[in-house]
Design a protein around this motif. Structure first.
Motif, PDB file in Angstrom:
ATOM      1  N   GLN A 184       0.830  -1.211   0.000  1.00 48.54           N
ATOM      2  CA  GLN A 184       0.000   0.000   0.000  1.00 48.54           C
ATOM      3  C   GLN A 184       0.863   1.260   0.000  1.00 48.54           C
ATOM      4  N   ARG A 188       0.784   3.996  -2.883  1.00 49.14           N
ATOM      5  CA  ARG A 188       0.502   5.395  -2.532  1.00 49.14           C
ATOM      6  C   ARG A 188       1.597   6.307  -3.087  1.00 49.14           C
ATOM      7  N   ALA A 210      -5.555  -3.458  -4.684  1.00 50.70           N
ATOM      8  CA  ALA A 210      -4.547  -2.423  -4.966  1.00 50.70           C
ATOM      9  C   ALA A 210      -4.901  -1.691  -6.255  1.00 50.70           C
ATOM     10  N   HIS A 213      -7.943   0.589  -5.587  1.00 58.25           N
ATOM     11  CA  HIS A 213      -7.675   1.692  -4.682  1.00 58.25           C
ATOM     12  C   HIS A 213      -6.806   2.782  -5.277  1.00 58.25           C
TER      13      HIS A 213
END
Ligand SMILES: Nc1ncnc2c1ncn2[C@@H]1O[C@H](COP(=O)(O)OP(=O)(O)O)[C@@H](O)[C@H]1O
Ligand SMILES: [Mg+2]
Length: 245
Positions: A184, A188, A210, A213
């Motif tokens: 994550q 990000r 993933a 998101h």
């Protein structure tokens, strides 16, 4: 003008056995695209077509306005300089430092004899240092890569692409070797870089969460064919079933 355009792209490593079949794909600047599909679906082959490592059996590949498979050696090298790559296995030089690895991103810009002597202009070293900070590795410039964790290694890979000032960042399963939390963090980081620099990002992933998101668009590949292409919001359970089962 789109940054990537694939038209009627097919590739067979062996005659008659297609890794990709009739792929049509257009990617605009600044998109974050996930290539989603199970193992063997053709994700890596598609990424390799984009940077010219694979010459497709048929079809055309246009990247940053250039016909990848019609370019001469020099033109292709110039184009590759504009495309950063991050890998599942990181592809770093373990016995070298973070800074040295990030400077590899500048190799396309430094003449061959100077790079042999490791004579990077000080502006390149400064740029590399700033890229190391941008990926959150402050204080690690002189640490050997072999002493880093997996997540830190992937940050070095991303810093190398940043140092290259790549307009497109391709990632082949960039989080497949990382635990969930680190995955994550890496996703990000890539998203933030995309937002800040406008670099287009195309990642092969098999992690649905993933992809949903952190990406804006999902291209579902199954047995070499695109079975879904749309905004993440449209990628519901039915679509996931179509891609994976
Ligand atoms: N170098 C190669 N030689 C022969 N077949 C290959 C090669 N690379 C991949 N393939 C085959 O092409 C298909 C797609 O592979 P790949 O693009 O690696 O898929 P993915 O990255 O989605 O797992 C698979 O059937 C795979 O076995
Ligand atoms: Mg693959």
């Amino acid at each position: 003008m789109p940054v990537i355009r694939l038209s009627r792209l097919s590739h067979a490593y062996r005659p008659g056995v297609f890794a990709l079949r009739d792929v049509e794909l257009t990617v605009e600047q600044g998109e974050r695209v996930a290539l989603l599909g199970e193992s063997g679906a053709g994700k890596s082959t598609l990424l390799r077509c984009l940077n010219g490592l694979v010459t497709p059996t048929t079809g055309t590949v246009t990247v940053l306005g250039q016909p990848v498979n019609l370019l001469g050696e020099d033109e292709r090298r110039l184009l590759r300089r504009r495309i950063g790559m991050v890998f599942q296995e990181f592809n770093l030089i373990e016995r070298m430092t973070v800074l040295q690895n990030v400077l590899v991103g500048r190799l396309g810009y430094v003449s061959a004899w100077k790079s042999c002597l490791r004579l990077f202009p000080s502006a390149d070293v400064q740029l590399a240092q700033s890229c190391i900070e941008q990926v959150g590795l402050n204080g690690y410039a002189h640490t050997k890569v072999r002493n880093l964790s997996g997540g830190q290694k992937q940050r070095v890979g991303i810093a190398r692409a940043l140092a290259q000032q790549a307009e497109i960042i391709l990632g082949d399963e960039p989080i497949a070797n990382l635990d969930i939390r680190t995955s994550q963090e890496i996703m990000r980081l890539l998203r933030d870089i995309n937002r800040r620099t406008g670099a287009t990002i195309v990642l092969s992933l098999h992690d649905v969460d993933a992809a949903r998101h952190f990406c804006t668009r999902i291209v579902g590949l199954r047995a070499g064919e695109v079975v879904f292409d749309g905004a993440v919001e449209r990628c519901d359970e039915k679509v996931i079933q179509r891609i994976f089962y």
